[in-house]
Design an enzyme around this catalytic site. Structure first.
Site, PDB file in Angstrom:
ATOM      1  N   LYS A  53      36.828  35.590  34.704  1.00 49.98           N
ATOM      2  CA  LYS A  53      36.081  35.592  35.977  1.00 49.98           C
ATOM      3  C   LYS A  53      34.686  34.961  35.825  1.00 49.98           C
ATOM      4  CE  LYS A  53      38.591  39.433  38.017  1.00 49.98           C
ATOM      5  NZ  LYS A  53      39.271  40.029  36.857  1.00 49.98           N
TER       6      LYS A  53
HETATM    7  O1  LIG Z   1      41.639  41.116  42.320  1.00 54.03           O
HETATM    8  C1  LIG Z   1      41.800  41.382  41.120  1.00 54.03           C
HETATM    9  C2  LIG Z   1      41.488  40.494  40.106  1.00 54.03           C
HETATM   10  C3  LIG Z   1      41.744  40.850  38.821  1.00 54.03           C
HETATM   11  N1  LIG Z   1      42.279  42.057  38.492  1.00 54.03           N
HETATM   12  C4  LIG Z   1      42.541  42.355  37.068  1.00 54.03           C
HETATM   13  O2  LIG Z   1      43.949  42.562  36.891  1.00 54.03           O
HETATM   14  C5  LIG Z   1      44.177  43.653  35.996  1.00 54.03           C
HETATM   15  C6  LIG Z   1      44.895  44.765  36.712  1.00 54.03           C
HETATM   16  O3  LIG Z   1      45.179  45.825  35.833  1.00 54.03           O
HETATM   17  P1  LIG Z   1      46.148  47.069  36.228  1.00 54.03           P
HETATM   18  O4  LIG Z   1      46.077  47.962  35.038  1.00 54.03           O
HETATM   19  O5  LIG Z   1      47.514  46.511  36.449  1.00 54.03           O
HETATM   20  O6  LIG Z   1      45.576  47.676  37.453  1.00 54.03           O
HETATM   21  C7  LIG Z   1      42.802  44.032  35.460  1.00 54.03           C
HETATM   22  O7  LIG Z   1      42.552  43.256  34.309  1.00 54.03           O
HETATM   23  C8  LIG Z   1      41.858  43.588  36.541  1.00 54.03           C
HETATM   24  O8  LIG Z   1      40.569  43.272  36.059  1.00 54.03           O
HETATM   25  C9  LIG Z   1      42.578  42.923  39.492  1.00 54.03           C
HETATM   26  O9  LIG Z   1      43.077  44.042  39.249  1.00 54.03           O
HETATM   27  N2  LIG Z   1      42.326  42.565  40.793  1.00 54.03           N
END
Ligand SMILES: O=c1ccn([C@@H]2O[C@H](COP(=O)(O)O)[C@@H](O)[C@H]2O)c(=O)[nH]1
Length: 314
Positions: free
Chosen positions: A106
């Site tokens: 990001k």
């Molecule tokens: O809008 C967003 C952008 C990035 N993320 C990232 O994805 C994963 C989600 O992890 P989970 O454990 O499946 O919830 C995490 O690295 C976030 O930083 C997001 O969730 N939403």
């Protein structure tokens, strides 16, 4: 092109699943932690080895059933240089196993600073005329808040090094609407960003018909997903929010095109820590197998829903 490699892997593996590597130290099986704390003491050096061993096993278990992994840099960066070393080792190992690596970094800043980020994560860094790959992943996530000149710097390295990026358009978190859903004239902010992304997308179309410039679209906002699909037909979506954040397969369907392509769906915690779920009977040392089983379940869940919608690419 990056996007052609991604679509090829999706088709070969019949999988739209991205395994997110978000290692939380306290959730990593105790036997791994103890092994390295005994060897290195309670140090950051020990943590590097713990993150590495844990991540390597997850990769060994999923490389043949998913097209890509998405290491979340924050979970490595919090352990300083040693954490970043683990991040690099994980990215390199995933690539060796044939996976596409999406660095969830990001980044985004004024142009000259964005250029340095782009070189570090997508391109090659120069030292006295010699080129070095610092992290060099296949694609990164980019924050568009600073506007076009920031994205332009990433574009240069995407074209030069055949990489990709996923620009944050509509994020999955509860407060994402606070800024992203604001009205800007007759449009929402996320729609304005979508138009920017769409314009950049047209510069990197692969032979698969999609672009190496993609968008992050949260699974937790299916209505916005549908709107964005219409606004960005040739843009690939990276869709987080399935699983731990509550989104289900039906929520991500609007992110797919009629050809059954157009989206890859990330799940992190629910896959890598599947062994620790209360209703599961996995032992700690089966954490890798548990992750594989969870990734397979997710693949079938999404594919079954795509079939029901007639959105089937295989
Ligand atoms: O809008 C967003 C952008 C990035 N993320 C990232 O994805 C994963 C989600 O992890 P989970 O454990 O499946 O919830 C995490 O690295 C976030 O930083 C997001 O969730 N939403």
């Amino acid at each position: 092109m990056f996007i052609d490699r991604l679509v090829r892997q999706i088709k070969e593996k019949r999988s739209n699943v991205v395994v997110g590597l978000d290692p939380r130290l306290e959730m990593i099986p105790r036997f791994i932690q103890e092994k390295y704390f005994q060897q290195y003491g309670k140090t950051l050096r020990a943590v590097e080895e713990i993150l590495w061993e844990f991540g390597k096993e997850i990769i060994d278990q999923v490389w043949d059933i998913v097209p890509a992994i998405k290491p979340q840099i924050a979970f490595y960066e919090q352990y300083g240089i040693e954490g970043m070393s683990a991040y690099r080792r994980i990215c390199q190992y995933g690539a060796q196993k044939g996976l596409l690596i999406i660095g969830d970094v990001k980044r985004g800043d004024i142009g000259t600073t964005s250029k340095a980020y782009a070189i570090g994560h997508l391109g090659k860094t120069q030292v006295e005329g010699e080129a070095f790959e610092a992290f060099s992943v296949d694609a990164v996530t980019v924050n568009p808040y600073l506007g076009d000149d920031c994205l332009k710097e990433f574009m240069e390295d995407i074209k030069e090094w055949d990489r990709g990026m996923f620009v944050l358009v509509k994020t999955s978190n509860p407060s994402s609407g606070q800024l992203q859903d604001l009205e800007a004239g007759s449009k929402k902010i996320y729609e304005v960003v979508a138009e920017m992304v769409s314009a950049w997308s047209s510069e990197t179309l692969g032979s698969c018909g999609y672009s190496s410039v993609g968008a992050v679209v949260g699974a937790t906002y299916p209505e916005q997903g549908e709107r964005l699909r219409a606004l960005m037909p040739r843009t690939y979506f990276l869709v987080p929010g399935y699983g731990a954040q509550g989104a289900k397969a039906e929520d991500i369907l609007p992110c797919f095109n009629e050809d059954g392509l157009g989206a890859i769906v990330n799940s992190s915690r629910d896959i890598i820590f599947a062994y620790a779920k209360k209703d599961q009977l996995w032992k700690e040392d089966q954490y890798g197998e548990a992750a594989r089983a969870a990734a397979l379940r997710m693949r079938e869940d999404i594919n079954n829903h795509l079939v029901q919608q007639g959105k089937c690419y295989w």
